[in-house]
Scaffold this motif. Structure first.
Motif, PDB file in Angstrom:
ATOM      1  N   LEU A 505       0.830  -1.205   0.000  1.00  0.00           N
ATOM      2  CA  LEU A 505       0.000   0.000   0.000  1.00  0.00           C
ATOM      3  C   LEU A 505       0.869   1.261   0.000  1.00  0.00           C
ATOM      4  N   SER A 506       1.929   1.262   0.809  1.00  0.00           N
ATOM      5  CA  SER A 506       2.821   2.428   0.847  1.00  0.00           C
ATOM      6  C   SER A 506       3.515   2.648  -0.484  1.00  0.00           C
ATOM      7  N   ARG A 507       3.897   1.542  -1.140  1.00  0.00           N
ATOM      8  CA  ARG A 507       4.567   1.653  -2.428  1.00  0.00           C
ATOM      9  C   ARG A 507       3.609   2.249  -3.481  1.00  0.00           C
ATOM     10  N   LYS A 508       2.374   1.809  -3.465  1.00  0.00           N
ATOM     11  CA  LYS A 508       1.385   2.351  -4.413  1.00  0.00           C
ATOM     12  C   LYS A 508       1.138   3.830  -4.166  1.00  0.00           C
ATOM     13  N   LEU A 509       1.107   4.228  -2.909  1.00  0.00           N
ATOM     14  CA  LEU A 509       0.871   5.631  -2.594  1.00  0.00           C
ATOM     15  C   LEU A 509       2.038   6.512  -3.032  1.00  0.00           C
ATOM     16  N   LYS A 510       3.268   6.024  -2.807  1.00  0.00           N
ATOM     17  CA  LYS A 510       4.441   6.819  -3.180  1.00  0.00           C
ATOM     18  C   LYS A 510       4.585   6.958  -4.686  1.00  0.00           C
ATOM     19  N   THR A 511       4.241   5.915  -5.412  1.00  0.00           N
ATOM     20  CA  THR A 511       4.386   5.955  -6.869  1.00  0.00           C
ATOM     21  C   THR A 511       3.166   6.543  -7.563  1.00  0.00           C
ATOM     22  N   GLY A 512       2.125   6.872  -6.783  1.00  0.00           N
ATOM     23  CA  GLY A 512       0.927   7.460  -7.371  1.00  0.00           C
ATOM     24  C   GLY A 512       0.119   6.496  -8.199  1.00  0.00           C
ATOM     25  N   GLN A 513       0.241   5.202  -7.942  1.00  0.00           N
ATOM     26  CA  GLN A 513      -0.496   4.201  -8.729  1.00  0.00           C
ATOM     27  C   GLN A 513      -1.904   3.956  -8.203  1.00  0.00           C
ATOM     28  N   GLY A 514      -2.265   4.577  -7.111  1.00  0.00           N
ATOM     29  CA  GLY A 514      -3.609   4.388  -6.573  1.00  0.00           C
ATOM     30  C   GLY A 514      -3.872   5.368  -5.460  1.00  0.00           C
ATOM     31  N   ALA A 515      -5.159   5.507  -5.089  1.00  0.00           N
ATOM     32  CA  ALA A 515      -5.539   6.401  -3.996  1.00  0.00           C
ATOM     33  C   ALA A 515      -5.100   5.795  -2.675  1.00  0.00           C
ATOM     34  N   GLY A 516      -5.042   6.657  -1.651  1.00  0.00           N
ATOM     35  CA  GLY A 516      -4.619   6.190  -0.357  1.00  0.00           C
ATOM     36  C   GLY A 516      -5.585   5.176   0.238  1.00  0.00           C
ATOM     37  N   GLU A 517      -5.029   4.118   0.817  1.00  0.00           N
ATOM     38  CA  GLU A 517      -5.840   3.098   1.460  1.00  0.00           C
ATOM     39  C   GLU A 517      -5.274   2.815   2.838  1.00  0.00           C
ATOM     40  N   LEU A 518      -6.143   2.418   3.749  1.00  0.00           N
ATOM     41  CA  LEU A 518      -5.729   2.009   5.076  1.00  0.00           C
ATOM     42  C   LEU A 518      -5.698   0.495   5.145  1.00  0.00           C
ATOM     43  N   LEU A 519      -4.670  -0.008   5.827  1.00  0.00           N
ATOM     44  CA  LEU A 519      -4.550  -1.455   5.980  1.00  0.00           C
ATOM     45  C   LEU A 519      -5.728  -2.017   6.760  1.00  0.00           C
ATOM     46  N   ALA A 520      -6.210  -1.281   7.767  1.00  0.00           N
ATOM     47  CA  ALA A 520      -7.329  -1.755   8.586  1.00  0.00           C
ATOM     48  C   ALA A 520      -8.617  -1.891   7.781  1.00  0.00           C
ATOM     49  N   ILE A 521      -8.712  -1.182   6.660  1.00  0.00           N
ATOM     50  CA  ILE A 521      -9.914  -1.242   5.820  1.00  0.00           C
ATOM     51  C   ILE A 521      -9.746  -2.247   4.686  1.00  0.00           C
ATOM     52  N   SER A 522      -8.568  -2.209   3.997  1.00  0.00           N
ATOM     53  CA  SER A 522      -8.368  -3.083   2.834  1.00  0.00           C
ATOM     54  C   SER A 522      -8.000  -4.511   3.240  1.00  0.00           C
ATOM     55  N   GLN A 523      -7.297  -4.668   4.345  1.00  0.00           N
ATOM     56  CA  GLN A 523      -6.861  -6.012   4.806  1.00  0.00           C
ATOM     57  C   GLN A 523      -7.212  -6.159   6.288  1.00  0.00           C
ATOM     58  N   PRO A 524      -8.495  -6.258   6.619  1.00  0.00           N
ATOM     59  CA  PRO A 524      -8.882  -6.292   8.045  1.00  0.00           C
ATOM     60  C   PRO A 524      -8.387  -7.537   8.778  1.00  0.00           C
ATOM     61  N   GLU A 525      -8.037  -8.597   8.061  1.00  0.00           N
ATOM     62  CA  GLU A 525      -7.579  -9.823   8.719  1.00  0.00           C
ATOM     63  C   GLU A 525      -6.057  -9.884   8.833  1.00  0.00           C
ATOM     64  N   ASP A 526      -5.358  -8.836   8.428  1.00  0.00           N
ATOM     65  CA  ASP A 526      -3.908  -8.837   8.508  1.00  0.00           C
ATOM     66  C   ASP A 526      -3.466  -8.933   9.967  1.00  0.00           C
ATOM     67  N   ASP A 527      -2.350  -9.604  10.215  1.00  0.00           N
ATOM     68  CA  ASP A 527      -1.851  -9.779  11.578  1.00  0.00           C
ATOM     69  C   ASP A 527      -1.599  -8.446  12.267  1.00  0.00           C
ATOM     70  N   ALA A 528      -1.116  -7.454  11.514  1.00  0.00           N
ATOM     71  CA  ALA A 528      -0.868  -6.148  12.107  1.00  0.00           C
ATOM     72  C   ALA A 528      -2.165  -5.504  12.600  1.00  0.00           C
ATOM     73  N   VAL A 529      -3.241  -5.660  11.849  1.00  0.00           N
ATOM     74  CA  VAL A 529      -4.533  -5.095  12.257  1.00  0.00           C
ATOM     75  C   VAL A 529      -5.050  -5.808  13.507  1.00  0.00           C
ATOM     76  N   GLU A 530      -4.840  -7.111  13.574  1.00  0.00           N
ATOM     77  CA  GLU A 530      -5.238  -7.849  14.771  1.00  0.00           C
ATOM     78  C   GLU A 530      -4.500  -7.346  16.000  1.00  0.00           C
ATOM     79  N   SER A 531      -3.225  -7.030  15.842  1.00  0.00           N
ATOM     80  CA  SER A 531      -2.461  -6.503  16.964  1.00  0.00           C
ATOM     81  C   SER A 531      -2.950  -5.120  17.364  1.00  0.00           C
ATOM     82  N   LEU A 532      -3.397  -4.325  16.379  1.00  0.00           N
ATOM     83  CA  LEU A 532      -3.963  -3.006  16.713  1.00  0.00           C
ATOM     84  C   LEU A 532      -5.288  -3.145  17.462  1.00  0.00           C
ATOM     85  N   ARG A 533      -6.033  -4.181  17.163  1.00  0.00           N
ATOM     86  CA  ARG A 533      -7.261  -4.428  17.932  1.00  0.00           C
ATOM     87  C   ARG A 533      -6.916  -4.774  19.380  1.00  0.00           C
TER      88      ARG A 533
END
Length: 742
Positions: A505-533
């Motif tokens: 997601l960060s790479r896409k944002l830096k290169t302008g290949q897509g709009a900004g996305e949050l990991l908690a929204i696009s990948q809610p099952e990611d391990d990092a999001v679980e740790s934030l919960r």
């Protein structure tokens, strides 16, 4: 169903200092596996580089061949069985150890060097590293074309044959350079590029003490050859370095000769010459021994002949003058005994003379011969006493007959010995023989290509392990959240695993290949999001006694992921039904607005300057219950703006509208902004990133905030390598992974 992730100590009610004790001491096998996996690309890269180097060595290295042959050393015997009596005259038996020394002597190797002209070095000069590899693989009747324009080097197909080379003494063992010209012409120069000789193939050229005869020269004009005249000692030493000889089996008498070299045909010829030279000198040595003995006998025979003739004449004259006289039986017995004693004494004297040439008088063999002579002399005196009792006529006849018998017998024996030695000399074959002539191995000796590649891979692996150890020794950084709790005494509220999805997601944002996305929204099952919960739950209890509902998130230095924590934690809290606002207080580099697709303008700067109201700067996002406040225009004096009363008012007003305020602040050690904001919020969390900073840096950040009156609540440990933790701690690593399962 959503599963909450809790800290092991909190979940079990065990005191943190007990729960955080190390399971084991030192470096475990699991940790080694974890470190290996962490640096797997470095290991693969270094091993690949080593394999490439090994492959290059296989391609460019010149093969070395081995030639060997066998010689049998036999017990020294005469050519005919009847000549065994001559062994004392021919010397002791040959010993294998002596023959080993002879095979490596200058006598043998020097003759080989002279016959094969091994003291003349003449070879094409190839380009370093790759030249030999190219030349060796060239197939053609004419010299190869120059590669990459390097026409002075030989690239294959060049030949040179130098039959004679003489140089002044100062130039012995000194390199010269021969440059091929047109139509067989050549020029010889020294190290100073001075021309010392010029000539043509097939014609002897001489000048300034140099003389050379080149029988054959085939090369492109301009091609250079290495030329050198070695001294005899240097040539023999070079030959010895590649030459070896040993006995096969103890006391077998079979000697194995071996010679290493890069030219298979040449080493076979050299080894054959060594074999033949050794056998030839052995035969010459045997023949010389017989010749020496024969010469001695030939010098003695004429004198003995005269002595025989004189004795016979005296005996016959006495008998004529006295008439026919016959010896009595007693006198004949005395005569035989006296003759035997005289004959034995003469033989012992000859043997003693031979031994005296080889041994000192104190040698046991010589002393034994002297003792025998002494015993014979005693017996002779006894017989002389018996003879003195005979009549005068019988004594004279006995004496004359004795002289005849002794002289005749000695002369006959020496004459027979001389004849036998002549036969032995003519039939001398030596006491060594060649069993196997020189044979060259069909394949090069030494390490095989597969073995070289295997060794290269192993060395690459070892080099990578050394590099890892070196990097680890230099890296005094925090890799484990437990280190923070043990050293700083502050809790780590959450350990956020490394997320490859967030990197994408960060790479896409830096290169302008897509709009900004949050990991908690696009990948809610990611391990990092679980740790934030998990962090969401922990913060609920941690802020129960706080006067403000605001949370400051900062770090010790840039690039730790504090903005990632702020925006995704805000999204997770909003998903739980809380009204959340994220305040981007990084008035220098704030960029949270990009992830939410809103502009930077009309934010904190405009509000503090009185150019905008609270309604103007609070901007809703696509996530329900989540709003953000951007930085606004980047001001020239960020710290002064944050110290303004209107910033404190802003936080107070936001606290009345929202359940939780998340303030994203600049790094603590870089600027003082975080210390200014920390006094205005309810709790402060510092973000630490695995493998990015030493523990001293975190200590300094906490100290800086404490000095400003800010009490740090705890840490969030970001970018944890769960794979390494899994191998390091076993099941304990799985506490960082516990999400949805169908």
């Amino acid at each position: 169903m959503e599963q909450e992730q809790h800290h092991p100590a909190a979940a079990s009610g065990i005191p943190s200092q007990i729960a955080l004790e190390d399971d084991d001491e030192g470096i475990s096998l699991g940790e080694i596996i974890g470190i290996t996996l962490e640096y797997r690309w470095l290991i693969a890269a270094l091993t690949l580089v080593a394999l490439i180097i090994g492959l290059f060595v296989v391609v460019v290295s010149r093969p070395i061949y081995r030639a060997d042959g066998l010689i049998q050393v036999e017990e020294k015997t005469s050519g005919m069985g009847s000549l065994k009596a001559l062994q004392p005259l021919l010397g002791d038996d040959t010993t294998v150890s002596a023959e080993l020394e002879i095979l490596a002597s200058r006598m043998v190797l020097g003759r080989v060097v002279d016959r094969l002209k091994l003291d003349i070095v003449a070879a094409p000069r190839t380009m370093p590293v790759i030249g030999n590899a190219v030349a060796r693989r060239y197939v053609g009747s004419e010299p190869n074309d120059a590669v990459l324009g390097f026409s002075s080097y030989a690239w294959g197909g060049e030949t040179i044959q130098v039959d004679s080379l003489d140089v002044p003494k100062p130039y012995l063992d000194e390199p010269l350079l021969l440059i091929a010209g047109e139509a067989g012409a050549f020029t010889v120069v020294n190290d100073d590029d001075e021309v010392v000789l010029q000539g043509t193939t097939g014609v002897r050229a001489s000048d300034k003490g140099f003389s050379i005869f080149i029988a054959q020269l085939k090369a492109r004009p301009g091609t250079r050859f290495r030329l050198m005249k070695q001294s005899s000692e240097s040539a023999i030493d070079d030959l010895r370095k590649q030459y070896s000889v040993k006995e096969r089996g103890k006391k077998s008498g079979i000697l194995e000769l071996a010679l290493l070299g890069r030219d298979a045909n040449q080493i076979a010829a050299v080894l054959d010459e060594i074999l033949n030279t050794y056998v030839r000198q052995n035969v010459e040595r045997r023949s010389a021994e017989a010749e020496k003995t024969l010469k001695f006998l030939d010098s003695q025979l004429p004198a003995l002949k005269v002595q025989v003739d004189a004795a016979e004449a005296a005996y016959n004259d006495y008998r004529r003058t006295r008439g026919s006289l016959d010896l009595t039986l007693e006198t004949q017995g005395l005569l035989k005994s006296v003759v035997d004693i005289e004959d034995g004494a003469l033989k012992l004297k000859q043997e003693r003379e031979e031994l005296r040439q080889r041994f000192t008088p104190e040698h046991p063999t010589l002393q034994a011969v002297d003792a025998k002579l002494a015993r014979l002399n005693e017996r002779r005196k006894q017989f002389e006493g018996e003879v003195s009792r005979l009549p005068d006529t019988q004594q004279t006849v006995l004496r004359l007959a004795r002289d005849v018998e002794v002289s005749t017998k000695l002369y006959t024996e020496l004459l027979n010995t001389a004849q036998q030695l002549k036969v032995s000399k003519a039939g001398t074959v030596g006491d060594v023989r060649i069993i196997d002539s020189a044979a060259v191995s069909s394949t090069p000796v030494g390490a095989k290509p597969i073995a070289i590649l295997a060794i290269a891979a192993l060395l690459g692996l070892l080099a990578s392990l050394v590099a890892i150890w070196f990097l680890r020794a230099l890296r005094v950084v925090v890799e484990d959240p437990e280190t923070i709790e043990a050293r700083l005494g502050l809790p780590v509220y959450a350990s956020i695993p490394h997320s490859t999805a967030e990197l994408a997601l960060s790479r896409k944002l830096k290169t302008g290949q897509g709009a900004g996305e949050l990991l908690a929204i696009s990948q809610p099952e990611d391990d990092a999001v679980e740790s934030l919960r998990s962090l969401r739950t922990t913060l609920h209890f941690a802020m129960l006694d706080s006067r403000q509902n605001s949370l400051l998130i900062t770090g010790s230095s840039p690039g730790l992921g504090k903005s990632f924590i702020s925006k995704n934690l805000g999204a997770v809290l909003a998903q739980a039904g809380k009204r959340i606002v994220i305040v981007d207080a990084d008035l220098r580099r704030g960029h949270i607005n990009k992830e939410f697709g809103v502009g930077r303008v009309t934010g904190i700067s405009e509000y503090i300057a009185g150019q905008a109201t609270l309604t103007d700067i609070v901007k809703p996002t696509q996530i329900p219950n989540l709003s953000i406040v951007t930085t606004g225009q980047i001001p020239p004096n960020p710290s002064e703006l944050l110290m303004h009363q209107r910033f404190e008012t802003l936080l107070a007003e936001l606290g009345q509208l929202f359940d939780t305020i998340i303030v994203d602040a600049p790094p603590v050690l870089a600027v003082s902004d975080a210390a200014i904001i920390g006094r205005l919020v309810g709790a402060t969390l510092i973000v630490a990133r695995a493998g990015k900073h030493p523990i001293q840096e975190l200590e300094q950040a906490v100290k800086r905030l404490n000095q400003a009156g800010v009490q740090v609540k705890g840490f969030v440990f970001n970018d944890l390598n769960t794979e390494r933790q899994r191998y390091r701690y076993g099941y304990k690593g799985y506490v960082y992974r516990y999400s949805y399962k169908n």
